[in-house]
Design an enzyme around this catalytic site. Structure first.
Site, PDB file in Angstrom:
ATOM      1  CE  LYS A 153       4.294   2.326   0.710  1.00 32.85           C
ATOM      2  NZ  LYS A 153       3.718   2.405   2.069  1.00 32.85           N
ATOM      3  N   GLY A 206      -3.938  -1.117  -4.578  1.00 31.36           N
ATOM      4  CA  GLY A 206      -4.446   0.024  -3.823  1.00 31.36           C
ATOM      5  C   GLY A 206      -5.479   0.768  -4.632  1.00 31.36           C
ATOM      6  CB  SER A 207      -6.692   4.207  -4.351  1.00 26.46           C
ATOM      7  OG  SER A 207      -5.473   4.908  -4.452  1.00 26.46           O
ATOM      8  CB  THR A 208      -8.617   3.470  -9.400  1.00 24.47           C
ATOM      9  OG1 THR A 208      -9.173   2.162  -9.209  1.00 24.47           O
ATOM     10  CG2 THR A 208      -8.548   3.740 -10.893  1.00 24.47           C
ATOM     11  CB  VAL A 210      -2.239   5.634  -5.668  1.00 20.06           C
ATOM     12  CG1 VAL A 210      -0.760   5.290  -5.554  1.00 20.06           C
ATOM     13  CG2 VAL A 210      -2.604   6.697  -4.636  1.00 20.06           C
ATOM     14  N   GLY A 211      -2.854   4.153  -8.493  1.00 24.40           N
ATOM     15  CA  GLY A 211      -2.450   3.186  -9.526  1.00 24.40           C
ATOM     16  C   GLY A 211      -2.191   3.864 -10.866  1.00 24.40           C
ATOM     17  CD  GLU A 228      -4.670  -7.616  -9.079  1.00 29.52           C
ATOM     18  OE1 GLU A 228      -5.870  -7.298  -9.211  1.00 29.52           O
ATOM     19  OE2 GLU A 228      -4.154  -8.561  -9.696  1.00 29.52           O
ATOM     20  CB  CYS A 262     -10.250  -4.748  -4.153  1.00 31.21           C
ATOM     21  SG  CYS A 262      -9.268  -6.214  -3.907  1.00 31.21           S
ATOM     22  CD  GLU A 354     -12.733   0.149  -4.010  1.00 35.43           C
ATOM     23  OE1 GLU A 354     -11.823   0.937  -4.289  1.00 35.43           O
ATOM     24  OE2 GLU A 354     -12.586  -1.083  -4.012  1.00 35.43           O
TER      25      GLU A 354
HETATM   26  P1  NAP Z   1      -3.525   4.035  -1.604  1.00 35.21           P
HETATM   27  O1  NAP Z   1      -3.236   5.427  -1.281  1.00 35.21           O
HETATM   28  O2  NAP Z   1      -3.677   3.645  -3.017  1.00 35.21           O
HETATM   29  O3  NAP Z   1      -2.383   3.158  -0.900  1.00 35.21           O
HETATM   30  C1  NAP Z   1      -1.976   1.857  -1.288  1.00 35.21           C
HETATM   31  C2  NAP Z   1      -0.466   1.735  -1.124  1.00 35.21           C
HETATM   32  O4  NAP Z   1       0.186   2.636  -2.028  1.00 35.21           O
HETATM   33  C3  NAP Z   1       0.042   2.106   0.254  1.00 35.21           C
HETATM   34  O5  NAP Z   1       1.179   1.308   0.575  1.00 35.21           O
HETATM   35  C4  NAP Z   1       0.457   3.548   0.062  1.00 35.21           C
HETATM   36  O6  NAP Z   1       1.395   3.999   0.998  1.00 35.21           O
HETATM   37  C5  NAP Z   1       1.055   3.507  -1.317  1.00 35.21           C
HETATM   38  N1  NAP Z   1       1.101   4.798  -1.991  1.00 35.21           N
HETATM   39  C6  NAP Z   1       0.332   5.897  -1.768  1.00 35.21           C
HETATM   40  N2  NAP Z   1       0.679   6.888  -2.596  1.00 35.21           N
HETATM   41  C7  NAP Z   1       1.697   6.424  -3.367  1.00 35.21           C
HETATM   42  C8  NAP Z   1       2.470   6.972  -4.419  1.00 35.21           C
HETATM   43  N3  NAP Z   1       2.281   8.221  -4.845  1.00 35.21           N
HETATM   44  N4  NAP Z   1       3.426   6.223  -4.980  1.00 35.21           N
HETATM   45  C9  NAP Z   1       3.632   4.954  -4.581  1.00 35.21           C
HETATM   46  N5  NAP Z   1       2.928   4.369  -3.585  1.00 35.21           N
HETATM   47  C10 NAP Z   1       1.969   5.089  -2.995  1.00 35.21           C
HETATM   48  O7  NAP Z   1      -4.810   3.560  -0.855  1.00 35.21           O
HETATM   49  P2  NAP Z   1      -5.365   4.181   0.523  1.00 35.21           P
HETATM   50  O8  NAP Z   1      -5.223   5.663   0.543  1.00 35.21           O
HETATM   51  O9  NAP Z   1      -4.749   3.441   1.616  1.00 35.21           O
HETATM   52  O10 NAP Z   1      -6.888   3.826   0.379  1.00 35.21           O
HETATM   53  C11 NAP Z   1      -7.727   4.702  -0.361  1.00 35.21           C
HETATM   54  C12 NAP Z   1      -8.728   3.924  -1.165  1.00 35.21           C
HETATM   55  O11 NAP Z   1      -8.066   3.000  -2.024  1.00 35.21           O
HETATM   56  C13 NAP Z   1      -9.653   3.047  -0.377  1.00 35.21           C
HETATM   57  O12 NAP Z   1     -10.706   3.757   0.201  1.00 35.21           O
HETATM   58  C14 NAP Z   1     -10.088   2.070  -1.440  1.00 35.21           C
HETATM   59  O13 NAP Z   1     -11.105   2.602  -2.224  1.00 35.21           O
HETATM   60  C15 NAP Z   1      -8.864   1.882  -2.262  1.00 35.21           C
HETATM   61  N6  NAP Z   1      -8.106   0.671  -1.907  1.00 35.21           N
HETATM   62  C16 NAP Z   1      -8.228  -0.417  -2.684  1.00 35.21           C
HETATM   63  C17 NAP Z   1      -7.521  -1.556  -2.345  1.00 35.21           C
HETATM   64  C18 NAP Z   1      -7.583  -2.781  -3.177  1.00 35.21           C
HETATM   65  O14 NAP Z   1      -7.338  -3.867  -2.657  1.00 35.21           O
HETATM   66  N7  NAP Z   1      -7.856  -2.698  -4.461  1.00 35.21           N
HETATM   67  C19 NAP Z   1      -6.738  -1.587  -1.218  1.00 35.21           C
HETATM   68  C20 NAP Z   1      -6.631  -0.446  -0.436  1.00 35.21           C
HETATM   69  C21 NAP Z   1      -7.320   0.675  -0.808  1.00 35.21           C
HETATM   70  P3  NAP Z   1       0.889   4.721   2.351  1.00 35.21           P
HETATM   71  O15 NAP Z   1       0.288   3.680   3.177  1.00 35.21           O
HETATM   72  O16 NAP Z   1       2.136   5.235   2.942  1.00 35.21           O
HETATM   73  O17 NAP Z   1      -0.079   5.776   1.926  1.00 35.21           O
HETATM   74 MG    MG Z   2      -3.739   7.051  -0.017  1.00 38.94          MG
END
Ligand code: NAP
Ligand code: MG
Length: 450
Positions: A153, A206-208, A210-211, A228, A262, A354
């Protein structure tokens, strides 16, 4: 799917892919499950050949993929070419894994004991928007090499390159269902990877926040999970280093990809006796940083990925005391200038959180112990850099900083052939490097009585 917007111009793109429904996600998982036995049983050399063919076809479409990322994510063209090349390189590297997925023979009394690395089945990969191509490949290349099938995804904001790579996989000869791209919402498709019993492992970047939810959800089925997550990495500059070189390299270590990385070195710790010189030279370097149209070959930084991300970063700046900034285009698109904040309080949000944008916090320290304490004063532990000309100090500090990926006198980016991952709340497990295929297998032990 919400309409995709070019972040450089704010203009809608011509085509936005449809979001998969829950029923469509289930169907994709079922197809991946059906494709698994045959893919698992492909002879190692043949699976290797198919992955090399996939790498070759990605290479042949490198410029197309790179241009697509400039359009969809606002990445600089130089970065986007590197990112597409990284997909090719990951595939080539892990194409050597099928014939090398060794087990062990362990001495026992009364028989023979051997181990096997067996693929898990369907692996679900959830990708963020910040590095759509590399992060996808870091999951699918070793997972496929180890004999798993993959559902992937992409982030809602940046699905285009993943969709194209999925098409290229089929063109390269990977059987239908072996790698399926499922664009859609995290709350629908991503969550289904967590709850669907036929998905045997989830790789999430992605974000901590959601992780943590994904890890908790996976617990229900004791599902394998790799995380990650975020970072707040420290760039530690000792006075005994080449201060000019350290200052010259600091901007790209945090502002690359507009800070949406990140591994961004978003905290700079400078030994007090070199502080004024460093900050002076940093200002020169930041003002010279080329924040221009990412399609321009000279561009060092493009826009933020979305209006929402730009606003989230701007909210931090509204409460911080900015020391100086670089430049950014006016007008449409989601632009922010590279921004430097000097701080003395480790409780500042800008020091702890972050920001995920082109913002760096700078702080002074007195000695080695204080530098390590400050660097470790974070829930995160992903990467970091140490600038010193004292090799003993470099190793002492590198051993004590709680982070998975450190570089000395450089800000090395991630290499596909070395392990990558976080300490503390930056993640769980490791990706890349020689061991990555094993993380997509179960180790089975078989004892044969003589
Ligand atoms: P995010 O919400 O954690 O999204 C990352 C991925 O997870 C996206 O594909 C997202 O889908 C999916 N996702 C969201 N909610 C989910 C759930 N409940 N169950 C399963 N998958 C889910 O990150 P973001 O909102 O795009 O970014 C927010 C913050 O995350 C950033 O400001 C940054 O601090 C951090 N971040 C960190 C990294 C990293 O490389 N470590 C990368 C991105 C963001 P959708 O796109 O459909 O929401
Ligand atoms: Mg998000």
């Amino acid at each position: 799917m919400s309409t995709l917007i070019n972040p450089t111009t704010g203009v809608e793109l011509d085509h936005s892919p449809a979001s998969a429904t829950l029923v469509e996600a289930d169907a994709a998982i079922a197809r991946a499950h059906d494709a698994f036995p045959a893919w698992r049983d492909v002879a190692p050399g043949e699976r290797a050949r198919l992955l090399r063919a996939f790498a070759a076809i990605v290479d042949a479409h490198l410029e197309e993929l790179a241009q697509l990322e400039v359009l969809n994510a606002g990445h600089t063209i130089g970065n986007a070419r590197w990112e597409a090349g990284n997909v090719r390189d990951c595939l080539n590297y892990y194409s050597a894994a099928p014939e090398r997925l060794f087990g062990r023979q362990i001495p026992v009394a009364g028989g023979t004991d051997v181990t096997f690395h067996e693929p898990l089945g369907v692996v679900g990969i959830i990708v963020p928007w910040n590095f759509p191509m590399p992060i996808a490949a870091w999951g699918f290349a070793p997972a496929l090499a180890a004999g798993n099938t993959v559902v992937l995804k992409p982030a809602e904001l940046t699905p285009l390159t993943a969709i194209r790579i999925g098409e290229l996989a089929v063109e390269a000869g990977l059987p239908e269902g072996v790698l399926t791209i499922v664009p859609g919402k995290g709350s629908v498709v991503g969550e289904r990877f967590v709850t669907h019993p036929l998905v045997r492992k989830v790789c999430f970047t992605g974000s901590t926040g959601v992780g943590k939810k994904i890890m908790a959800g996976c617990a229900d089925q004791v599902k394998r999970v790799t995380l990650e997550l975020g970072g707040k990495s420290a760039n530690i500059v000792f006075a005994d280093t080449d201060v000019a070189a350290a200052a010259a390299s600091a901007p790209s270590a945090v502002f690359d990809n507009a800070g949406q990385d990140c591994c961004a070195r978003s905290r700079i710790l400078v030994q007090r006796s070199a502080y004024d010189e460093f900050v002076g030279r940093l200002e020169t370097a930041v003002r010279a940083f080329r924040v221009i149209d990412p399609a321009d070959e000279q561009s060092e930084m493009g826009p933020m990925v979305s209006a929402g991300q730009r606003d989230a970063v701007q909210a931090y700046l509204d409460t911080a005391t900015v020391a100086f900034t670089g430049s950014a285009p006016d007008g449409p698109g989601w632009w922010l200038p590279p921004t430097v904040v000097e701080t003395t309080d480790t409780r500042d949000a800008i020091w702890q959180e972050e920001v995920f944008g082109p913002v760096v916090a700078v702080m002074a320290f007195d000695d080695e112990d204080e530098a390590i304490t400050l660097a470790n004063d974070s829930d995160y532990g992903l990467s970091g850099s140490i600038f010193t000309s004292d090799v003993g100090r470099a190793l002492r500090v590198a051993r004590r900083v709680e982070a998975g990926n450190l570089s000395v006198n450089s800000h090395s980016s991630v290499r596909y052939w070395t392990p990558f991952g976080g300490y503390k709340q930056s993640g769980l497990g490791r990706e890349l490097g020689p061991d990555a295929p094993n993380a997509f297998t179960e180790e089975k032990n078989v004892f044969i009585a003589h």
